[in-house]
Design a protein around this motif. Sequence first.
Motif, PDB file in Angstrom:
ATOM      1  N   GLU B 424      36.961  62.282  25.518  1.00 49.76           N
ATOM      2  CA  GLU B 424      37.566  62.111  24.193  1.00 49.76           C
ATOM      3  C   GLU B 424      39.091  62.300  24.254  1.00 49.76           C
ATOM      4  O   GLU B 424      39.842  61.624  23.561  1.00 49.76           O
ATOM      5  N   THR B 425      39.517  63.205  25.111  1.00 47.97           N
ATOM      6  CA  THR B 425      40.967  63.389  25.293  1.00 47.97           C
ATOM      7  C   THR B 425      41.601  62.096  25.806  1.00 47.97           C
ATOM      8  O   THR B 425      42.644  61.642  25.328  1.00 47.97           O
ATOM      9  N   ALA B 426      40.927  61.491  26.778  1.00 48.92           N
ATOM     10  CA  ALA B 426      41.448  60.248  27.354  1.00 48.92           C
ATOM     11  C   ALA B 426      41.436  59.119  26.334  1.00 48.92           C
ATOM     12  O   ALA B 426      42.401  58.354  26.209  1.00 48.92           O
ATOM     13  N   VAL B 427      40.338  59.046  25.592  1.00 48.38           N
ATOM     14  CA  VAL B 427      40.184  57.966  24.612  1.00 48.38           C
ATOM     15  C   VAL B 427      41.295  58.039  23.553  1.00 48.38           C
ATOM     16  O   VAL B 427      41.919  57.039  23.198  1.00 48.38           O
ATOM     17  N   GLU B 428      41.533  59.273  23.122  1.00 44.16           N
ATOM     18  CA  GLU B 428      42.569  59.467  22.120  1.00 44.16           C
ATOM     19  C   GLU B 428      43.941  59.083  22.665  1.00 44.16           C
ATOM     20  O   GLU B 428      44.723  58.382  22.026  1.00 44.16           O
ATOM     21  N   ALA B 429      44.209  59.514  23.892  1.00 46.79           N
ATOM     22  CA  ALA B 429      45.540  59.281  24.458  1.00 46.79           C
ATOM     23  C   ALA B 429      45.796  57.809  24.742  1.00 46.79           C
ATOM     24  O   ALA B 429      46.922  57.330  24.641  1.00 46.79           O
ATOM     25  N   ILE B 430      44.742  57.081  25.084  1.00 43.51           N
ATOM     26  CA  ILE B 430      44.973  55.684  25.482  1.00 43.51           C
ATOM     27  C   ILE B 430      45.043  54.758  24.270  1.00 43.51           C
ATOM     28  O   ILE B 430      45.586  53.667  24.350  1.00 43.51           O
ATOM     29  N   ASN B 431      44.522  55.208  23.148  1.00 43.81           N
ATOM     30  CA  ASN B 431      44.516  54.409  21.920  1.00 43.81           C
ATOM     31  C   ASN B 431      43.797  53.067  22.101  1.00 43.81           C
ATOM     32  O   ASN B 431      44.413  52.006  22.228  1.00 43.81           O
ATOM     33  N   VAL B 432      42.483  53.151  22.089  1.00 43.64           N
ATOM     34  CA  VAL B 432      41.658  51.973  22.361  1.00 43.64           C
ATOM     35  C   VAL B 432      41.862  50.850  21.331  1.00 43.64           C
ATOM     36  O   VAL B 432      42.035  49.687  21.709  1.00 43.64           O
ATOM     37  N   PRO B 433      41.879  51.157  20.013  1.00 41.81           N
ATOM     38  CA  PRO B 433      42.057  50.057  19.054  1.00 41.81           C
ATOM     39  C   PRO B 433      43.353  49.285  19.297  1.00 41.81           C
ATOM     40  O   PRO B 433      43.360  48.047  19.232  1.00 41.81           O
ATOM     41  N   ALA B 434      44.419  49.994  19.587  1.00 40.77           N
ATOM     42  CA  ALA B 434      45.688  49.305  19.841  1.00 40.77           C
ATOM     43  C   ALA B 434      45.559  48.405  21.063  1.00 40.77           C
ATOM     44  O   ALA B 434      46.045  47.274  21.089  1.00 40.77           O
ATOM     45  N   PHE B 435      44.851  48.925  22.069  1.00 43.10           N
ATOM     46  CA  PHE B 435      44.676  48.095  23.257  1.00 43.10           C
ATOM     47  C   PHE B 435      43.864  46.842  22.936  1.00 43.10           C
ATOM     48  O   PHE B 435      44.208  45.735  23.346  1.00 43.10           O
ATOM     49  N   ARG B 436      42.779  47.021  22.185  1.00 40.10           N
ATOM     50  CA  ARG B 436      41.917  45.862  21.886  1.00 40.10           C
ATOM     51  C   ARG B 436      42.699  44.780  21.146  1.00 40.10           C
ATOM     52  O   ARG B 436      42.516  43.582  21.382  1.00 40.10           O
ATOM     53  N   ALA B 437      43.588  45.205  20.265  1.00 42.80           N
ATOM     54  CA  ALA B 437      44.395  44.224  19.533  1.00 42.80           C
ATOM     55  C   ALA B 437      45.306  43.475  20.502  1.00 42.80           C
ATOM     56  O   ALA B 437      45.427  42.241  20.460  1.00 42.80           O
ATOM     57  N   ARG B 438      45.914  44.230  21.380  1.00 41.56           N
ATOM     58  CA  ARG B 438      46.813  43.622  22.373  1.00 41.56           C
ATOM     59  C   ARG B 438      46.032  42.682  23.296  1.00 41.56           C
ATOM     60  O   ARG B 438      46.489  41.588  23.650  1.00 41.56           O
ATOM     61  N   GLN B 439      44.828  43.104  23.649  1.00 38.03           N
ATOM     62  CA  GLN B 439      43.991  42.294  24.538  1.00 38.03           C
ATOM     63  C   GLN B 439      43.670  40.946  23.883  1.00 38.03           C
ATOM     64  O   GLN B 439      43.722  39.899  24.521  1.00 38.03           O
ATOM     65  N   GLN B 440      43.360  41.009  22.578  1.00 38.55           N
ATOM     66  CA  GLN B 440      43.015  39.781  21.872  1.00 38.55           C
ATOM     67  C   GLN B 440      44.207  38.823  21.813  1.00 38.55           C
ATOM     68  O   GLN B 440      44.082  37.637  22.104  1.00 38.55           O
ATOM     69  N   LEU B 441      45.358  39.392  21.471  1.00 37.87           N
ATOM     70  CA  LEU B 441      46.572  38.567  21.417  1.00 37.87           C
ATOM     71  C   LEU B 441      46.840  37.911  22.763  1.00 37.87           C
ATOM     72  O   LEU B 441      47.162  36.721  22.843  1.00 37.87           O
ATOM     73  N   ALA B 442      46.709  38.708  23.805  1.00 39.70           N
ATOM     74  CA  ALA B 442      46.965  38.188  25.147  1.00 39.70           C
ATOM     75  C   ALA B 442      45.981  37.067  25.476  1.00 39.70           C
ATOM     76  O   ALA B 442      46.362  36.013  25.985  1.00 39.70           O
ATOM     77  N   ARG B 443      44.723  37.319  25.166  1.00 38.67           N
ATOM     78  CA  ARG B 443      43.681  36.334  25.478  1.00 38.67           C
ATOM     79  C   ARG B 443      43.986  34.992  24.815  1.00 38.67           C
ATOM     80  O   ARG B 443      43.805  33.934  25.415  1.00 38.67           O
ATOM     81  N   TYR B 448      44.864  37.772  30.599  1.00 33.48           N
ATOM     82  CA  TYR B 448      43.638  38.559  30.612  1.00 33.48           C
ATOM     83  C   TYR B 448      43.900  40.024  30.924  1.00 33.48           C
ATOM     84  O   TYR B 448      44.313  40.370  32.022  1.00 33.48           O
ATOM     85  N   LEU B 449      43.682  40.853  29.926  1.00 33.54           N
ATOM     86  CA  LEU B 449      43.823  42.302  30.087  1.00 33.54           C
ATOM     87  C   LEU B 449      42.440  42.933  30.028  1.00 33.54           C
ATOM     88  O   LEU B 449      41.522  42.378  29.429  1.00 33.54           O
ATOM     89  N   GLY B 450      42.320  44.093  30.625  1.00 34.29           N
ATOM     90  CA  GLY B 450      41.038  44.792  30.553  1.00 34.29           C
ATOM     91  C   GLY B 450      41.239  46.290  30.582  1.00 34.29           C
ATOM     92  O   GLY B 450      42.240  46.790  31.119  1.00 34.29           O
ATOM     93  N   ILE B 451      40.272  46.993  29.996  1.00 34.21           N
ATOM     94  CA  ILE B 451      40.311  48.456  30.036  1.00 34.21           C
ATOM     95  C   ILE B 451      39.009  48.953  30.662  1.00 34.21           C
ATOM     96  O   ILE B 451      37.941  48.382  30.415  1.00 34.21           O
ATOM     97  N   GLY B 452      39.111  49.977  31.468  1.00 33.00           N
ATOM     98  CA  GLY B 452      37.904  50.501  32.110  1.00 33.00           C
ATOM     99  C   GLY B 452      37.925  52.019  32.138  1.00 33.00           C
ATOM    100  O   GLY B 452      38.980  52.637  32.312  1.00 33.00           O
ATOM    101  N   PHE B 453      36.755  52.603  31.949  1.00 35.70           N
ATOM    102  CA  PHE B 453      36.622  54.067  31.937  1.00 35.70           C
ATOM    103  C   PHE B 453      35.745  54.530  33.094  1.00 35.70           C
ATOM    104  O   PHE B 453      34.832  53.817  33.507  1.00 35.70           O
ATOM    105  N   ALA B 454      36.026  55.736  33.551  1.00 31.65           N
ATOM    106  CA  ALA B 454      35.137  56.361  34.530  1.00 31.65           C
ATOM    107  C   ALA B 454      35.081  57.846  34.235  1.00 31.65           C
ATOM    108  O   ALA B 454      36.112  58.518  34.199  1.00 31.65           O
ATOM    109  N   THR B 455      33.876  58.337  33.986  1.00 35.65           N
ATOM    110  CA  THR B 455      33.725  59.787  33.842  1.00 35.65           C
ATOM    111  C   THR B 455      32.920  60.258  35.043  1.00 35.65           C
ATOM    112  O   THR B 455      32.025  59.571  35.510  1.00 35.65           O
ATOM    113  N   PHE B 456      33.265  61.402  35.547  1.00 33.32           N
ATOM    114  CA  PHE B 456      32.539  61.862  36.735  1.00 33.32           C
ATOM    115  C   PHE B 456      32.675  63.367  36.902  1.00 33.32           C
ATOM    116  O   PHE B 456      33.531  64.003  36.290  1.00 33.32           O
TER     117      PHE B 456
END
Lengths: 158, 782
Positions: B424-443, B448-456
Amino acid sequence: MSEKTDVTLTINGKDYAIAVEPRRTLADAIREDCGQTGTHIGCEHGVCGACTVIVDDAPVRSCLMFAVQAEGKAIRTVEGLADGDKLHPMQQAFMDNHGLQCGFCTPGFLMLAVGVLEREPNISDEALIDVLSSNLCRCTGYQNIIKSVRAAAQEMRK
Amino acid sequence: MSGAHTKGSGGDGMKWVGRSIRRLEDPALVQGRGRFTGDLSAAHWVRFVRSPNAAGKIKSITAPDGAMVITAADIEGVKKITPMLHKFNYKPVGQPILADGEVRFVGEAVAAVVAATEEEAEDIADLVEIDIEDAAALVDGRAAIADGAPQIHAGMPGNVIVKAEIKTPGFDDVWASAAKIVRCDARSNRQNATPMEARAAHATYDSATGRVTLHCTTQMPHLVRTAIADCLGMPESDLRVIAPDVGGGFGQKMSLCVEYVLVTWLARKLKSSVAWTEDRRENLIASFHSRDQYITLEGAFDENAKLLALRADILANTGAYSCFPTTCGMEPLMAMAEMPGPYDVQQYDCLARAVVTNTCTMGAYRGVSRPSITFTLERLMDKAAKAFAIDPLDIRRKNLITQFPYKSAMGLEYDEASYRETMETAVEAINVPAFRARQQLARDKGEYLGIGFATFSERTGYGSPAFAARGMAITPGWETVHITVDPSGFVEARIGSSPHGQGLRTTLAQIIAEEIGVPPEMIKVVHGDTDTAPYGWGTFASRSLVISGGATLIAARKIKAKLLKIAGHMLEAAETDIVLEDGKAKVAGTDREVSVAAMAREAYTQTHRFKGEIEPGLTESGTYDPPGTFSNACHVAIVRLDAETGHVKVERYLVAEDAGRIINPMIADGQVHGGVAQGIGNALLEEIIYDESGAILTANLADFMPPTAHEIPPIELHHLETPSTQSITKAKGLGEGGTIGPPAAVVNAINDALTPFNVEIDTIPATPQRIRTLLRNAERAS
Ligand code: FES
Ligand code: FES
């Protein structure tokens, strides 16, 4: 193959009269014939930059130069960077910003960065990363190396 | 959710622990005054002649006249390196120091040339002719277990050297009840740890004592001594092993290599000094490789996307021999044990195998197995999210473990951790909605932009019971530390652990400083010399700060107790009224004080004053063997994919991690940075490629490509601190964590970017060529 040639290498202002085979690299001559082991060898094929020294004010890879080619040129190595007990701003910046871990690549990065900043004190951030991408470091992920060099650049401009 | 997770460092009113103090290691290193093995000169130099063939019988070895060339016949009586596992159908094989009658991989040492200079040895080595009756090479792990595959070692049909299986009771019923089964076939290709300093050894014989001193670039000097003495049949006390400054190890330097055995043997034979420095080509073809795994992972989910059961088939190609001490079981067995990772799932069915092939032996590499496990598991989660048409973060929210302690399906005890919180700390810091908007514009613009998560989770700081559970004949784990305050008041800590760039001298000095109140500059940490350091296991598996740090704390507390006693006598005060700070013992609320130096002097020279209440001198020991703990993190990558070329640029990288208490934040950050860079290299660039004949096509740094400053974006770090109950310093260890997340995060991001093309990549490294092949095939198909 074992015919030796006399050469005099001038390293950090001091002359070393040595006899080397023509095939001896400058890196080997600096380390083995002149005993200055601060310069490291990471690949011997010009990719890693660990062996970078400054020859006549330009950073070069000493594994890609023959010792005999360096006759009469001014060679600077990491051992000559500090002014007596006073560290060079680049050395200080690497310590202050954790720009090194194992320290094996460090002499090469120091000489690369010093060589470039002496020629181009106002180098842009982008160009700096370009330059630093010519040496490899396996420990630091480059983050703190970049930070260190930027800090030293500011200091050196003063 | 339970327990306390604090953000960031500090607290507890500590003076030295938790501070980013400058490293004590650095002044020498920045002035070129480090001492590395390769800096030593010798009377004799060794060059190894290595097999050009992957498989076959040696018919003859012809040496030029007058040259000193050692072959297997000359070292009769030298034992093979034969690592043992007393478990899991393990078939022991010995690795001869020099190939004995047969070669099993390209690069295997067949002969050793000895000459007065390195150049001469090289020239002679070029003239040594090895005639080998070539046999078919087996380089791929899956080919090795196929019907009719040639046998690499006699008596090992099918080439399976270790095999383990587990199935939890009730698995089949749960599996049958699943709403959806999701599958991932993941492949991590072979890689090389590539420390900037390649391997090197320098052995000197002392004719006065008959002892040999071996300097070598290793992560575990004591074990090197034990193992070499075993191979050579010599008293262990006749061998002194020194790991001087070591230019990075990353696991590659934690296995015993044949070259060090031979160099030691030669020094004894020649009664002289003998040295070998590996060149980069040798390092890439003949040092230890890593990562080579095929993993098929299936997850059974209920209709709410809750994971019910996991089924895994793990196949590791561990090369021609088994590495000492961890054995070839390391990758597949660790994958089996730790596979469920941070996810709550109690049903598990796993088959894990290590197979031998005609390739270089596999050893440890930073992260060991976890990069592959995490990659597979996190790909599976993304695939499952797709199958359920839910957000990749939501499927993780449903399945991450939140109650601690937790016992995994494999029986591992997870102590308090923060899987959800880091995510949740990472999600908040990266600002997923802002990224998704940027991704759509780029597309929309064809970018082609992408975001990926890894928890471990990363198992860290585990002691001897954990290694014993694997059935290892050698069970590393505990560490010992001796601390001495000398009569001048300076402190020396001798540690069994053996760092190679991690800054352990500084962090351990901080732990001691905190206890006894002298500044870190007055504390020397001595390591890497079997004559002066207590027996210990070295530095690997994110263990040193936890285990050596724990032993340091125990010893420092004893010193503290003794100092308080001495101060009590000298200041005529109650011990409970005395504090140790600023290099002094002070009676609280008064101006009475005495320096540590004065107390130390008394401890040595005025022992009668203490009326037999303390032992003379000022040395104490601590030994620590903890059960082990788990660090954890969430990594996020944002990538830009060039669909024309298949090139991937990592634009942003974020880590939210929890390694318990942080002793030195600057050093901790540096460990994460370095790990992430290696992990990005693992994800995108680095690959050891064998051709069909078993020759390596990536034998230099232009072909095997570690990342440069260009490929590594700025790395953003967020720390959480869940103090560990399983570690007395409360630190969890984080040396490997940085490397574990990137393959998963980066490849998940690439797949996110690839969504419009309807293709997926499940192989690392995800090279431009692999990505382009996928895109081209998709174009053709449509
Ligand atoms: S040693 Fe010269 S570039 Fe690598
Ligand atoms: S600090 Fe170790 S390679 Fe750069």
